[in-house]
Design an enzyme around this catalytic site. Structure first.
Site, PDB file in Angstrom:
ATOM      1  CD  GLU A  41       1.571  47.359  43.092  1.00  0.00           C
ATOM      2  OE1 GLU A  41       2.653  47.369  43.703  1.00  0.00           O
ATOM      3  OE2 GLU A  41       0.694  48.215  43.284  1.00  0.00           O
ATOM      4  CE1 TYR A 124       2.639  45.495  47.998  1.00  0.00           C
ATOM      5  CE2 TYR A 124       3.682  45.148  45.871  1.00  0.00           C
ATOM      6  CZ  TYR A 124       2.961  45.937  46.732  1.00  0.00           C
ATOM      7  OH  TYR A 124       2.521  47.167  46.322  1.00  0.00           O
ATOM      8  CG  ASP A 142       5.130  48.163  49.682  1.00  0.00           C
ATOM      9  OD1 ASP A 142       4.753  48.519  50.825  1.00  0.00           O
ATOM     10  OD2 ASP A 142       5.264  48.963  48.735  1.00  0.00           O
TER      11      ASP A 142
HETATM   12  N1  ADE Z   1       4.763  51.173  45.291  1.00  0.00           N
HETATM   13  C1  ADE Z   1       4.359  49.908  45.144  1.00  0.00           C
HETATM   14  N2  ADE Z   1       3.074  49.855  44.805  1.00  0.00           N
HETATM   15  C2  ADE Z   1       2.657  51.118  44.716  1.00  0.00           C
HETATM   16  C3  ADE Z   1       1.433  51.715  44.386  1.00  0.00           C
HETATM   17  N3  ADE Z   1       0.389  50.970  44.057  1.00  0.00           N
HETATM   18  N4  ADE Z   1       1.363  53.050  44.410  1.00  0.00           N
HETATM   19  C4  ADE Z   1       2.446  53.776  44.740  1.00  0.00           C
HETATM   20  N5  ADE Z   1       3.611  53.295  45.052  1.00  0.00           N
HETATM   21  C5  ADE Z   1       3.727  51.966  45.029  1.00  0.00           C
END
Ligand code: ADE
Length: 359
Positions: A41, A124, A142
């Site tokens: 993340e 987040y 997000d």
């Molecule tokens: N962007 C942020 N978190 C994500 C996730 N878990 N999978 C794909 N794109 C992301």
């Protein structure tokens, strides 16, 4: 609130079935290890999946567990992060890994509320870890999710304002699945990433085109509403690469800024572009370097865009003549080529050294 015609349960059913058919098999979706989820993340906050994946793998090869990261040297962590930018995120991860090991015996807190108390973990990231690793029914919102929600439900509040955030959070709280919050969050993120994309979404194939506010009123481009970005500040950086034999003088940046902990060269900032070092304000150290060495302007100048800054960077290379020796000012130190290879550096400096065939 969610339209009366649409119950969260129906929304979730559709979303999940879309996800099961369409999602990408990304590495971090195959684990419930909070450390790996955290790392993914943080990387994905600043990079696209394609660029972020090799960093994710490289990081886990070097630091497979939170204990390994906690034991690492900050310099090595920054070196692995090199090229991703936002180095404070790597420094915060390192700091927090130590805290998790020292204060919690290496076990991550299991709720979003507890996780968000840790340095570098916002709402987040805390919600993402709590739902993906521990199954807590909290919504992870997000940028992708803001866009999906704003468009489908016609939310026109500014997603960057406090009131806007509260409104989105309240609706997300109603929506989040209590049976399978992890899949719900992954699906919302994935839906925003590959279906409800920022520009020219293909609404003809969208499973929500029967209920989507933005599609009905053709306002996909106007949603979500985001307040204007801060003005971008221009800065002019003049770097002097001081070479003695094969060694170069570098310094660790101690200032509390984006490049803290990275190594760069002797730097003089100017108010505007300069064509020759003579145009810079009087500087005894630079005068000494110029007197004892041969100056060469690196022909190319670089522009480096950061979130709120546009850096105009010019390099000069001063090779100290063999018969001379220089005393470096505090902070600067000569490093060998091998050492420089392993130092964490702003990507701009790494690029310069490669273009100049030094590395
Ligand atoms: N962007 C942020 N978190 C994500 C996730 N878990 N999978 C794909 N794109 C992301």
């Amino acid at each position: 609130m969610i339209s009366e015609h649409l119950r969260a349960i129906d929304f979730n059913k559709k979303l999940k079935s879309w996800y099961l058919k369409n999602h990408r098999p990304l590495l971090w979706r195959q684990t419930t290890d909070p450390y790996k989820i955290w790392l993914s993340e943080i990387i994905l906050q600043q990079t696209r999946v394609a660029q972020g994946t090799p960093y994710y793998q490289k990081f886990l090869d070097n630091y497979p567990t939170v204990f390994d990261l906690a034991n690492a040297d900050e310099r090595d962590v920054l070196r692995l992060w090199q090229g991703l930018g936002y180095y404070s995120r790597a420094r915060n991860m390192h700091f927090t890994a130590r805290q998790i090991v020292n204060d919690f015996g290496g076990k991550f807190p299991e709720t979003a509320a507890a996780l968000s108390k840790l340095k570098g973990l916002g709402h987040y990231t805390a919600a993402a870890i709590a739902s993906f690793a521990f199954g807590e029914a909290v919504a992870a919102i997000d940028g992708n999710v803001y866009r999906v929600m704003a468009r489908i439900f016609g939310i026109k509040s500014d997603m960057l304002s406090n009131e806007g955030k509260k409104e989105f959070a309240a609706i997300a709280k109603e929506l989040v699945s209590h049976e399978d919050p992890a899949t719900y969050n992954q699906a919302m993120i994935e839906f925003g990433a590959i279906q409800c994309v920022p520009v020219s979404p293909n609404c003809a194939i969208c499973p929500f085109n029967d209920i989507c506010y933005a599609f009905a009123f053709n306002v996909q481009n106007a949603l979500p509403v985001k307040s204007k970005k801060m003005a971008v500040k221009k800065r002019f950086l003049n770097y002097f690469v001081i070479q003695q034999g094969q060694d170069l003088a570098m310094q660790e940046r101690k200032t509390k800024d984006i490049w803290k902990g990275l190594y760069d060269f002797y730097l003089i900032e100017s108010a505007g572009p300069v064509e020759s070092p003579d145009e810079l304000p009087e500087n005894q150290t630079l005068q000494t370097f110029l007197m004892k060495g041969n100056l060469r302007e690196v022909p190319k100048s670089y522009i480096h865009l950061l979130t709120h800054q546009k850096l105009h960077v010019q390099f000069w290379w001063i090779k100290i003549r063999d018969e001379e020796s220089v005393d470096l000012p505090i902070g600067l130190k000569f490093f060998s080529k091998n050492e420089i290879e392993t130092l964490p550096k702003p990507i701009l400096i790494d690029t310069l050294l490669k273009e100049e065939k030094y590395l």
